[in-house]
Design an enzyme around this catalytic site. Structure first.
Site, PDB file in Angstrom:
ATOM      1  N   ASN A 250     -17.092 -20.105   8.311  1.00 50.63           N
ATOM      2  CA  ASN A 250     -17.587 -19.330   7.167  1.00 50.63           C
ATOM      3  C   ASN A 250     -19.031 -19.779   6.944  1.00 50.63           C
ATOM      4  O   ASN A 250     -19.270 -20.851   6.394  1.00 50.63           O
ATOM      5  CB  ASN A 250     -16.714 -19.625   5.940  1.00 50.63           C
ATOM      6  CG  ASN A 250     -17.267 -18.986   4.676  1.00 50.63           C
ATOM      7  OD1 ASN A 250     -18.161 -18.140   4.729  1.00 50.63           O
ATOM      8  ND2 ASN A 250     -16.735 -19.394   3.530  1.00 50.63           N
TER       9      ASN A 250
ATOM     10  N   LYS B  96     -21.213 -18.624   5.045  1.00 45.00           N
ATOM     11  CA  LYS B  96     -21.692 -18.448   3.660  1.00 45.00           C
ATOM     12  C   LYS B  96     -23.075 -17.809   3.672  1.00 45.00           C
ATOM     13  O   LYS B  96     -23.376 -17.015   4.563  1.00 45.00           O
ATOM     14  CB  LYS B  96     -21.649 -19.788   2.913  1.00 45.00           C
ATOM     15  CG  LYS B  96     -20.269 -20.455   3.041  1.00 45.00           C
ATOM     16  CD  LYS B  96     -20.041 -21.586   2.098  1.00 45.00           C
ATOM     17  CE  LYS B  96     -18.642 -22.145   2.320  1.00 45.00           C
ATOM     18  NZ  LYS B  96     -18.282 -23.204   1.381  1.00 45.00           N
TER      19      LYS B  96
ATOM     20  N   HIS C 154     -12.542 -15.892  -1.570  1.00 43.52           N
ATOM     21  CA  HIS C 154     -13.056 -17.262  -1.446  1.00 43.52           C
ATOM     22  C   HIS C 154     -13.328 -17.823  -2.841  1.00 43.52           C
ATOM     23  O   HIS C 154     -13.741 -17.094  -3.746  1.00 43.52           O
ATOM     24  CB  HIS C 154     -14.344 -17.267  -0.607  1.00 43.52           C
ATOM     25  CG  HIS C 154     -14.766 -18.653  -0.245  1.00 43.52           C
ATOM     26  ND1 HIS C 154     -15.471 -19.456  -1.112  1.00 43.52           N
ATOM     27  CD2 HIS C 154     -14.552 -19.407   0.859  1.00 43.52           C
ATOM     28  CE1 HIS C 154     -15.676 -20.633  -0.534  1.00 43.52           C
ATOM     29  NE2 HIS C 154     -15.123 -20.624   0.656  1.00 43.52           N
TER      30      HIS C 154
ATOM     31  N   GLU D   5     -15.680 -19.454  -4.007  1.00 43.22           N
ATOM     32  CA  GLU D   5     -17.038 -19.230  -4.525  1.00 43.22           C
ATOM     33  C   GLU D   5     -17.166 -17.835  -5.125  1.00 43.22           C
ATOM     34  O   GLU D   5     -17.900 -17.632  -6.093  1.00 43.22           O
ATOM     35  CB  GLU D   5     -18.065 -19.464  -3.401  1.00 43.22           C
ATOM     36  CG  GLU D   5     -18.215 -20.966  -3.109  1.00 43.22           C
ATOM     37  CD  GLU D   5     -18.568 -21.300  -1.675  1.00 43.22           C
ATOM     38  OE1 GLU D   5     -19.002 -20.400  -0.925  1.00 43.22           O
ATOM     39  OE2 GLU D   5     -18.383 -22.473  -1.296  1.00 43.22           O
TER      40      GLU D   5
ATOM     41  N   GLU E 290      -7.442 -23.547   0.537  1.00 44.72           N
ATOM     42  CA  GLU E 290      -8.697 -24.263   0.344  1.00 44.72           C
ATOM     43  C   GLU E 290      -8.725 -24.899  -1.046  1.00 44.72           C
ATOM     44  O   GLU E 290      -9.063 -24.237  -2.026  1.00 44.72           O
ATOM     45  CB  GLU E 290      -9.877 -23.290   0.467  1.00 44.72           C
ATOM     46  CG  GLU E 290      -9.998 -22.662   1.829  1.00 44.72           C
ATOM     47  CD  GLU E 290     -11.449 -22.353   2.180  1.00 44.72           C
ATOM     48  OE1 GLU E 290     -11.893 -22.829   3.237  1.00 44.72           O
ATOM     49  OE2 GLU E 290     -12.142 -21.673   1.400  1.00 44.72           O
TER      50      GLU E 290
ATOM     51  N   GLY F 278     -17.140 -28.225   0.436  1.00 45.45           N
ATOM     52  CA  GLY F 278     -18.550 -28.611   0.401  1.00 45.45           C
ATOM     53  C   GLY F 278     -18.797 -29.946  -0.280  1.00 45.45           C
ATOM     54  O   GLY F 278     -19.928 -30.310  -0.581  1.00 45.45           O
TER      55      GLY F 278
ATOM     56  N   SER G  81     -14.083 -29.108   3.823  1.00 41.78           N
ATOM     57  CA  SER G  81     -14.649 -30.277   4.510  1.00 41.78           C
ATOM     58  C   SER G  81     -13.878 -30.634   5.782  1.00 41.78           C
ATOM     59  O   SER G  81     -13.725 -31.809   6.108  1.00 41.78           O
ATOM     60  CB  SER G  81     -14.739 -31.480   3.564  1.00 41.78           C
ATOM     61  OG  SER G  81     -15.585 -31.175   2.463  1.00 41.78           O
TER      62      SER G  81
HETATM   63  P1  PGA Z   1     -16.675 -26.594   3.771  1.00 42.28           P
HETATM   64  O1  PGA Z   1     -16.347 -25.098   3.278  1.00 42.28           O
HETATM   65  O2  PGA Z   1     -16.075 -26.725   5.135  1.00 42.28           O
HETATM   66  O3  PGA Z   1     -18.163 -26.683   3.772  1.00 42.28           O
HETATM   67  O4  PGA Z   1     -16.041 -27.506   2.784  1.00 42.28           O
HETATM   68  C1  PGA Z   1     -15.108 -24.522   3.539  1.00 42.28           C
HETATM   69  C2  PGA Z   1     -15.067 -23.146   2.924  1.00 42.28           C
HETATM   70  O5  PGA Z   1     -15.603 -22.947   1.841  1.00 42.28           O
HETATM   71  O6  PGA Z   1     -14.490 -22.213   3.518  1.00 42.28           O
END
Ligand code: PGA
Length: 255
Positions: free
Chosen positions: A13, A15, A99, A101, A171, A177, A217
């Site tokens: 992803n 982003k 997601h 976010e 998630e 992140g 992560s």
């Molecule tokens: P990350 O993000 O691996 O940077 O923690 C995962 C995600 O948001 O899908």
């Protein structure tokens, strides 16, 4: 039941990263590194404006392309939005839906997640449905209720045939992140809870066939341990998907 009935899916992803020229460079670096690694499906979920470039760059390879959102209406006066038919015609095979976010910053609700998921399925695009608890919910011990609610509402009016084409990504929001990863046991436990929700609605056979990823992560040094767990069938990878070597190492862990 043997976990190997489910194909692992490793999805990046990106982003809001990578201009089209940067996207082309990254994917051209990635292609030879993951060539012939067919033990998992490999997907990059890229910004809308990178789709044409990346679809063109990965033609004839084992890298597939996803988007990061889709609107739920077929077309019409929805300025700034992108429909599932538009994505499909551009060569998109997957789309991230709900997601955290988007839930956190853009007002995404369980109800709109359900509408988007159905729009993707109708267009023949595989939804990667994201669910997960925030830190306070984990601290209050309501993780199971939260992910069960998110999963159930997202799958309203989705039948057993259709749900086999859905990927679910667990998630935990506190792990995204942040560098904090759920332990492999935590990831397995919650992916198992999601599978129980599916079993209650669709029966055990269907539930066993659905791919459930972990995201938050995931990195080269923890991927193998997470992916070894029975209920964890792949990963949705943010930060580490922006480096070809790191993403490849996670693909390797899924072989
Ligand atoms: P990350 O993000 O691996 O940077 O923690 C995962 C995600 O948001 O899908």
């Amino acid at each position: 039941m043997n976990k190997s009935v489910r194909k692992a899916v490793i999805a990046g992803n990106w982003k809001m990263n990578m201009t089209p020229s940067e996207a082309e460079k990254l994917v051209n670096e990635l292609k030879p590194m993951v060539e012939g690694k067919n033990g998992c499906d490999i997907v990059v979920c890229v910004p809308f404006v990178d789709i044409a470039t990346v679809v063109n760059a990965v033609k004839g390879t084992n890298v597939k392309v996803g988007a990061q959102n889709v609107h739920f209406k077929k077309n019409g006066a929805y300025t700034g939005e992108i429909s599932a038919d538009m994505l499909k015609e551009c060569g998109v095979e997957y789309v991230v839906i709900g997601h955290s976010e988007r839930r956190q910053y853009f007002g995404e609700t369980d109800e709109t997640v359900n509408l988007r998921l159905k729009a993707a399925l109708d267009a023949g695009i595989t939804p990667i449905l994201c669910v997960g608890e925030v830190l306070t919910e984990r601290e209050q011990d309501v993780t199971a209720e939260v992910v069960a609610r998110q999963t159930k509402i997202a799958l309203l009016d989705v039948d057993a045939d259709a749900v086999k084409n859905v990927i679910i990504a667990y998630e935990p929001v506190w792990a995204i992140g942040t560098g904090k990863t759920a332990t492999s046991d935590q990831a397995d436990e919650v992916c198992g809870i999601i599978r129980d929700v599916l079993a209650a609605k669709y029966g055990k056979d269907v539930a066993e066939a659905v791919t459930i990823q972990y995201g938050g992560s995931m990195k080269p040094d923890n991927a193998a341990e997470l992916l070894s767990k029975y209920h964890v069938d792949g990963g949705l990878i943010g930060g580490a998907s922006l480096k070809a070597a790191d993403f490849t190492a996670i693909v390797d862990a899924a072989q």
